[in-house]
Every structure is written in structure tokens, then in C-alpha cells.
Design a protein around this motif. Structure first.
Motif, short mmCIF file in Angstrom:
data_model
loop_
_atom_site.label_atom_id
_atom_site.label_comp_id
_atom_site.label_asym_id
_atom_site.label_seq_id
_atom_site.Cartn_x
_atom_site.Cartn_y
_atom_site.Cartn_z
N GLY A 61 -2.68 26.60 21.26
CA GLY A 61 -2.78 26.61 22.59
C GLY A 61 -3.23 25.25 22.99
N CYS A 105 -4.80 22.87 26.63
CA CYS A 105 -5.25 22.81 28.01
C CYS A 105 -4.49 21.56 28.86
CB CYS A 105 -6.52 22.38 28.04
SG CYS A 105 -7.19 20.58 27.26
N GLU A 122 3.78 30.36 33.81
CA GLU A 122 2.86 31.60 33.76
C GLU A 122 3.68 32.62 34.58
OE1 GLU A 122 -1.44 33.67 33.46
OE2 GLU A 122 -1.28 31.66 34.78
N GLU A 176 1.32 32.11 28.35
CA GLU A 176 0.02 32.87 28.68
C GLU A 176 -0.81 31.81 28.68
OE1 GLU A 176 -0.57 35.98 25.73
OE2 GLU A 176 -0.76 34.51 24.27
N ARG A 177 -2.01 32.39 29.52
CA ARG A 177 -3.21 31.57 29.53
C ARG A 177 -4.63 32.40 29.21
NH1 ARG A 177 -5.08 31.10 36.03
NH2 ARG A 177 -5.00 33.41 36.24
N ARG A 178 -5.21 31.74 28.57
CA ARG A 178 -6.54 32.55 28.11
C ARG A 178 -7.82 31.54 27.98
NH1 ARG A 178 -7.01 30.28 23.06
NH2 ARG A 178 -5.12 30.14 21.89
N LYS A 179 -9.06 31.76 28.25
CA LYS A 179 -10.02 31.01 28.07
C LYS A 179 -10.29 30.36 26.67
CE LYS A 179 -12.27 32.95 32.20
NZ LYS A 179 -13.22 32.59 32.88
N HIS A 238 -12.77 28.39 23.99
CA HIS A 238 -14.08 28.63 23.10
C HIS A 238 -15.25 28.59 24.08
CE1 HIS A 238 -12.04 29.35 19.58
NE2 HIS A 238 -11.31 28.20 19.44
N GLY A 295 -15.08 28.87 27.22
CA GLY A 295 -15.17 29.68 28.46
C GLY A 295 -14.78 28.95 29.79
N LEU A 332 -8.92 26.53 30.26
CA LEU A 332 -7.89 27.39 30.17
C LEU A 332 -6.85 26.86 29.14
CD1 LEU A 332 -7.22 28.36 33.81
CD2 LEU A 332 -8.36 29.72 32.18
N TYR A 362 -3.07 27.25 27.31
CA TYR A 362 -1.72 27.67 27.42
C TYR A 362 -1.06 27.86 26.35
CZ TYR A 362 -3.09 27.14 32.55
OH TYR A 362 -3.57 27.15 33.64
N THR A 363 -0.19 28.89 25.87
CA THR A 363 0.59 29.09 24.60
C THR A 363 1.70 29.54 25.21
OG1 THR A 363 -1.60 29.90 23.79
CG2 THR A 363 0.34 30.34 22.63
#
Length: 127
Positions: free
Chosen positions: A23, A25, A51, A57-60, A62, A64, A67, A69-70
């Protein structure tokens, strides 16, 4: 429902994501851009659109705060989707018409023709 397609700018962002092993950023993506680099907010906007279109998809991260993106679709799957759309739209679903178009429109070298024939023979042998 018709599949979503990418604009040239969205495709550039996706190409960078596809080339990364993890992922990414916004800053990771920006680092891969050639000069002149777009603004941070421009890349963030493209990622938001991607997205919404269902390409990433996005996630936080390590910590936090960032963001990450994968891609949700591989480059190969997208390539197949686009080429199938071209085949259906412009060639009445005929792969032969598609190949014939490129053979006539593009000056193929003998090496290109031999490579295409080898690919087709290998495909036939696998069936």
C-alpha cells in the motif's frame, strides 16, 4: 452496468500503485511521479475518485495517521476489461476483427508477426 474506466491521470496513479509491492500513501505516489510533480492535493483527489470508482481501498497506516491506498484490481484484469470493451464496442465482439484492424493499421514487422503466430500456436496447443 458498464465497467468504470480510468482517465489518463487516474491511470498514471494506478500504474504507480500497481508497480509498488505494498500500500502507498500520497507521498509515496508523489515520489514516483516525474517532474513537474502534481500537488499533494491533486494526488489525494485522484485517490478519492479511484476509491469511489472501486479501484483502490484505503486503510490507516501503522502510525494511524497516514492513509495507505491499495489497488483492488490488477493491471492485467483492468487491461482485459478495457480490451473486451473495445472489442465489443468497435469490433462487434470479434477478436479476429480486432487483430485484423491492428495488423492492417500498424506496420507489423516480420518479427512481430512471427511472435503473434507463436503465441497463437502455443494457445492452441494448450487447449
Amino acid at each position: 452496468m458498464k465497467q468504470q474506466t480510468l482517465t489518463k491521470s487516474e491511470m498514471q496513479v494506478m500504474s504507480i500503485l500497481w508497480n509498488m509491492d505494498r500500500g502507498a500513501c500520497v507521498n509515496d505516489i508523489l515520489a514516483q511521479y516525474p517532474e513537474p510533480k502534481p500537488a499533494y492535493t491533486t494526488i489525494a483527489t485522484f485517490l478519492k475518485i479511484l476509491e469511489q470508482k472501486g479501484f483502490v481501498e484505503r486503510r490507516k497506516g501503522h502510525a494511524g495517521k497516514q492513509l495507505l491506498y491499495t489497488p483492488l484490481m490488477t493491471r492485467e484484469r483492468y487491461r482485459l476489461q478495457v480490451m473486451d470493451d473495445v472489442k465489443q464496442t468497435f469490433f462487434d465482439g470479434s477478436a479476429a476483427s480486432l487483430v485484423s484492424f491492428f495488423a492492417e493499421a500498424d506496420e507489423l514487422s516480420q518479427e512481430d508477426i512471427n511472435e503473434i503466430l507463436t503465441i497463437l500456436q502455443n494457445r492452441k496447443a494448450q487447449q
